[in-house]
Design an enzyme around this catalytic site. Structure first.
Site, PDB file in Angstrom:
ATOM      1  N   ASP A  46      71.633  76.296  52.437  1.00  0.00           N
ATOM      2  CA  ASP A  46      70.382  78.428  52.606  1.00  0.00           C
ATOM      3  C   ASP A  46      71.313  79.279  53.089  1.00  0.00           C
ATOM      4  OD1 ASP A  46      68.569  79.654  52.709  1.00  0.00           O
ATOM      5  OD2 ASP A  46      67.345  78.334  54.063  1.00  0.00           O
ATOM      6  N   HIS A  77      50.878  85.284  51.457  1.00  0.00           N
ATOM      7  CA  HIS A  77      50.004  85.813  52.478  1.00  0.00           C
ATOM      8  C   HIS A  77      50.086  86.271  53.581  1.00  0.00           C
ATOM      9  CE1 HIS A  77      47.827  83.096  49.280  1.00  0.00           C
ATOM     10  NE2 HIS A  77      48.928  82.264  49.851  1.00  0.00           N
TER      11      HIS A  77
END
Length: 187
Positions: A46, A77
């Site tokens: 990553d 969200h």
């Protein structure tokens, strides 16, 4: 500048693989890798949060291991992405196509079997295997839980991302703050 030219020449001559260059880029960005580490070049790292990854000495990675230090499930969200460190301690073995998720520590001399999805830390000297995907909660409850966690977690704005050219000092600071499985959130 001279080092970059030297590496480009070495790459053309076949002395340095693109995998080694990718690992070097992650290390320059703050990822920690111990001595005598095998197979990391065949792993997917990553890069966007590689400074949150620490790998000890004498660690072996089988092909196609995935080290994921972020979880963007909260981004839409909450406008923040969950981030946490990954620590692979000395002597660990990570099997082919294993996925190590954010916040996981793989203990000393532990073995992670091929194809495992590791969402919880692995104690020292233990063997783990499998993928036990099961219903955990509703999306609403999950988002609410993380919204509450954000109230007592480290929050990082856009300046703490690769896209905004996070500085080496900021990488170290974030890594130092996210210890012992603690979770933060980045814009």
């Amino acid at each position: 500048m001279f080092e970059r030219v030297k590496k480009a020449i070495a790459l053309r001559l076949g002395r340095i693989s693109t995998e080694q260059l990718n690992i070097e880029a992650c290390i320059r960005q703050g990822m920690k890798v111990g001595r005598n580490c095998h197979g990391l070049g065949a792993a997917t790292i990553d890069y966007a949060h590689c400074w949150l990854i620490e790998i000890g000495d004498n660690v072996t990675f089988a092909p196609q291991v995935y080290l994921l230090a972020h979880d963007a499930s909260t981004k839409r969200h909450l406008d923040y992405t969950k981030i946490a460190k990954i620590v692979i301690e000395d002597g660990a073995f990570i099997g082919a196509r294993a996925l190590i998720m954010p916040g996981v520590t793989v203990g000393k001399n532990a073995i992670v079997a091929a194809g495992s999805i590791v969402t919880k830390s692995v104690p020292e000297g233990m063997v783990v295997a499998g993928n036990q995907a099961r219903v955990l909660s509703t999306t609403e409850a999950y988002i609410q839980k993380h919204q509450e966690k954000m109230g007592h977690s480290d929050l990082y704005d856009e300046n703490w991302t690769i896209g905004r050219r996070i500085s080496p000092d900021m990488c170290r600071q974030m890594s130092d703050q996210l210890i012992n499985g603690s979770v933060g959130y980045v814009k």
